[in-house]
Design an enzyme around this catalytic site. Structure first.
Site, PDB file in Angstrom:
ATOM      1  N   GLU A   1       1.243  -0.286  -5.138  1.00 45.27           N
ATOM      2  CA  GLU A   1       0.298   0.794  -5.396  1.00 45.27           C
ATOM      3  C   GLU A   1       1.142   2.068  -5.463  1.00 45.27           C
ATOM      4  O   GLU A   1       1.491   2.662  -4.440  1.00 45.27           O
ATOM      5  CB  GLU A   1      -0.744   0.909  -4.281  1.00 45.27           C
ATOM      6  CG  GLU A   1      -1.788   1.968  -4.604  1.00 45.27           C
ATOM      7  CD  GLU A   1      -2.419   2.612  -3.378  1.00 45.27           C
ATOM      8  OE1 GLU A   1      -3.437   3.299  -3.549  1.00 45.27           O
ATOM      9  OE2 GLU A   1      -1.892   2.436  -2.265  1.00 45.27           O
TER      10      GLU A   1
ATOM     11  N   ASP B   1       0.821  -1.209   0.000  1.00 46.21           N
ATOM     12  CA  ASP B   1       0.000   0.000   0.000  1.00 46.21           C
ATOM     13  C   ASP B   1       0.859   1.264   0.000  1.00 46.21           C
ATOM     14  O   ASP B   1       1.920   1.310   0.617  1.00 46.21           O
ATOM     15  CB  ASP B   1      -0.888  -0.018   1.259  1.00 46.21           C
ATOM     16  CG  ASP B   1      -1.747   1.213   1.399  1.00 46.21           C
ATOM     17  OD1 ASP B   1      -2.599   1.438   0.528  1.00 46.21           O
ATOM     18  OD2 ASP B   1      -1.553   1.958   2.383  1.00 46.21           O
TER      19      ASP B   1
END
Length: 628
Positions: A355, A302
């Site tokens: 990401e 993330d």
């Protein structure tokens, strides 16, 4: 490994299995507790075995490395505990959770508990063996992104436990044609509304869905059914809860002291100090833990962009440059390279997916050529451009043709994954179906077209739960998806289309075997902005090809001529306007003939019917009916 060697590697930032050193470990004669608190004056373990009284079970220091230890005969499986830490500077007492705890009590409780070593017997040996030899770059990868707490719930609002999810989620994902699940963070977290992105237990699966062994059984069941499982993992920041990692021993231990380096103002969280050796050991060990102990098939990492840039979401004067005066976080870069080298070296076939939303170079290129070493990178540009285009009224789309064609300018600079993720259906953004313009019929046609656009565009795929059947409301973590919508023919049609697109992507080499390679894609015509039509070829490594033609307006086109590589009979393999999916059933009668004759610099051509707001996929077949 001896205790001294484990401590040495931990303090050097090279202990990738520090969970074997720190935390609570059941042994003959009780439980041994170890914690890293280098700036503490005193440390003791408190729990339900000593009335939560500091000092009863005082810990002793193992040396200058800052690790404290005690063996507690009274502590056993299930014992609740915390660490009582006396600050060296002012003598204040802090009561903290265990950073290496393997289990926490159910929210709102925040105490860790002693976890018995797993007795689970895995049955996924064949899966792991096949994964190690998996040629993932040329294989289909289609991810169903799931928030385990809200995919489906009991009538009284309780989230499903892992055995219940195994019973329902696994067959559903397989029926829909997905190759992998990706679980939003299931590391322990105290606040449901954080969706797991503000973790307090980096080695503990949340108690919301059952025990650690029940999670193991869920992943094992996925593997034995042929379904991979990825974990959304959050090494970029951690919450400020005073009972967790923040200022753990009274000092900035896991974070930076200077808020210009250590505070993420947007999220109200702390940023890890990647330059500190013990913090690197902590994070690398967390990644290793989930892959080793739970057999996850990879990590979606993330907020990588927030890790790479020292000035991420900061104004001038709010950040500190690196030692060269630049804005790159050099310690975070080194950490990410170490992470990827470890994962790929120790867990063959496991994936790491970034990401990452900027133009940072070589995110998905090997570390030995200067890359960050990720397997893949989310293509945020494709997602943003596509959704911006689809929001437009079709009458205006002709002026924004480049929003769809620009992606091919950089599509092979990285190993890209095309996400339609949870981030696009929260915080007032509405659902995917809610973004579509026009009346009800056009909204559903546009949504079907978006799904086809994703399926037929080069790149691996990700769909957040609910998008596959046209969830109408914005996603909320406190309720299940609106499964009742499937009683509506339009929603059921979207679900059938999603299933058929997934299966085509999985089964046709032309649609997946060159997702990352320029030879796998070829425009037929990318210039017809007047009609808002695009057409292209997808090529497989085996020489197979398919023809894709897309009409982004509600105006049907007949006799639309495009060039193709070969004359012959072309079967209409999929038409998103079929009544089977809720469309008007305008098409090409199941098949169409391409004739000799140069058109668009190709030796043959065919004249097709393009339905309104629809995609058509054609495949050439031989006279004996075999696909070419």
């Amino acid at each position: 490994m001896t205790l001294d060697h484990a401590l040495y590697l931990f303090n050097e930032g090279r202990n990738t299995q520090a969970y074997r050193l720190l935390g609570a470990h059941l042994e003959d004669g009780g439980t041994t507790f170890r914690v890293w608190a280098p700036n503490a004056a005193r440390v003791s373990v408190v729990g339900d075995f000593n009335g939560w009284q500091p000092g009863v079970h005082g810990m002793h220091s193992l040396g200058r490395g800052g690790v404290w230890e005690v063996r507690v005969p009274e502590a056993g499986p299930g014992s609740l505990y915390r660490f009582a830490i006396t600050r060296r500077d002012n003598g204040a007492l802090l009561v903290k959770s265990d950073p290496y705890a393997r289990g926490f009590e159910l929210r709102p409780g925040t105490a860790a508990y002693v976890v018995r070593p797993s007795q689970y017997v895995w049955g996924d040996g064949q899966w792991l063996q096949q994964r190690a030899a998996w040629d993932w770059q040329h294989a289909p990868l289609n991810i169903y992104e799931v928030h385990a707490g809200s995919w489906m719930r009991h009538a009284d609002g309780r989230p499903y436990l892992w055995p219940e999810l195994a019973e329902r989620l696994i067959p559903y994902a397989l029926e829909q044609g997905y190759t992998h699940l990706e679980l939003l963070p299931i590391t322990e977290h105290p606040l449901d509304e954080s969706w797991g992105y503000q973790a307090t237990g980096y080695f503990a699966p949340t108690s919301r869905h059952g025990s650690p062994d029940e999670l193991r059984a869920f992943i094992d069941a996925c593997h034995q059914a042929g379904l991979g499982v990825l974990l959304d993992w959050v090494p970029g920041h951690f919450p400020q809860d005073d009972w967790a990692l923040a200022r753990y021993d009274g000092t900035a231990l896991y974070e930076h002291e200077d808020p210009r380096l250590g505070l993420h103002a947007d999220w109200g969280t702390h940023i890890f100090n990647y330059g500190r050796h013990e913090v690197r050991s902590f994070l690398l060990s967390s990644a290793h833990w989930w892959l080793e102990e739970f057999h996850f098939d990879g990590l979606r990492v993330d907020a990588v962009a927030s890790m790479l840039y020292l000035d991420y979401s900061r104004q001038p004067g709010q950040w500190l440059p690196n030692r060269y005066g630049g804005r790159e976080n050099l310690e975070a870069i080194d950490f990410l390279r170490e992470l990827n080298s470890m994962v790929h070296g120790e867990f063959p076939g496991a994936l790491t997916i970034a990401e990452e939303s900027t133009d940072w170079p070589q995110v998905s290129r090997p570390t030995y050529v200067g890359g960050l070493g990720f397997s893949m990178k989310w293509n945020m540009g494709w997602m943003n451009d596509s959704l911006r285009y689809f929001r437009r009224d079709p009458v205006h789309r002709r002026w924004h043709h480049d929003e769809l064609t620009f992606g091919q300018m950089y599509a092979y600079s990285e190993n890209y994954l095309l996400p339609l993720s949870h981030d696009e259906v929260v915080h007032g953004k509405g659902s995917l179906s809610g973004k579509m313009p026009g009346d009800r019929w056009q909204r559903f046609a546009n949504l079907r077209l978006l799904l086809a656009w994703q399926a037929f565009t080069p790149g691996k795929k990700l769909m957040f739960m609910g998008g596959e059947f046209g969830q109408s409301r914005e996603w909320a973590e406190g309720r299940e998806l609106d499964w009742g919508l499937l009683a509506d023919a339009a929603h059921a049609g979207v679900q059938r289309l999603a299933r058929d697109l997934n299966r085509l992507y999985r089964d046709l080499p032309a649609l997946h075997s060159q997702d990352f390679a320029a030879p796998g894609f070829e425009w037929i015509d990318c210039h017809d902005s007047e009609h808002s039509v695009l057409s292209w070829l997808r090529w497989g490594r085996d020489g197979s090809f398919v023809v894709v033609a897309v009409n982004f307006t509600p105006v049907p086109l007949t006799g639309y001529r495009i060039g193709v590589p070969q004359a012959g009979r072309y079967v209409e393999v999929l038409n998103s306007d079929s009544t089977h999916y809720g469309g008007s059933d305008l098409g090409n009668g199941g098949a169409i003939a391409a004739v000799e004759g140069e058109w668009m610099r190709r030796p043959a051509n065919l004249a097709i019917t393009l339905p309104p707001l629809a995609a058509v996929l054609l495949q050439r077949v031989a006279e004996d009916g075999a696909a070419h």
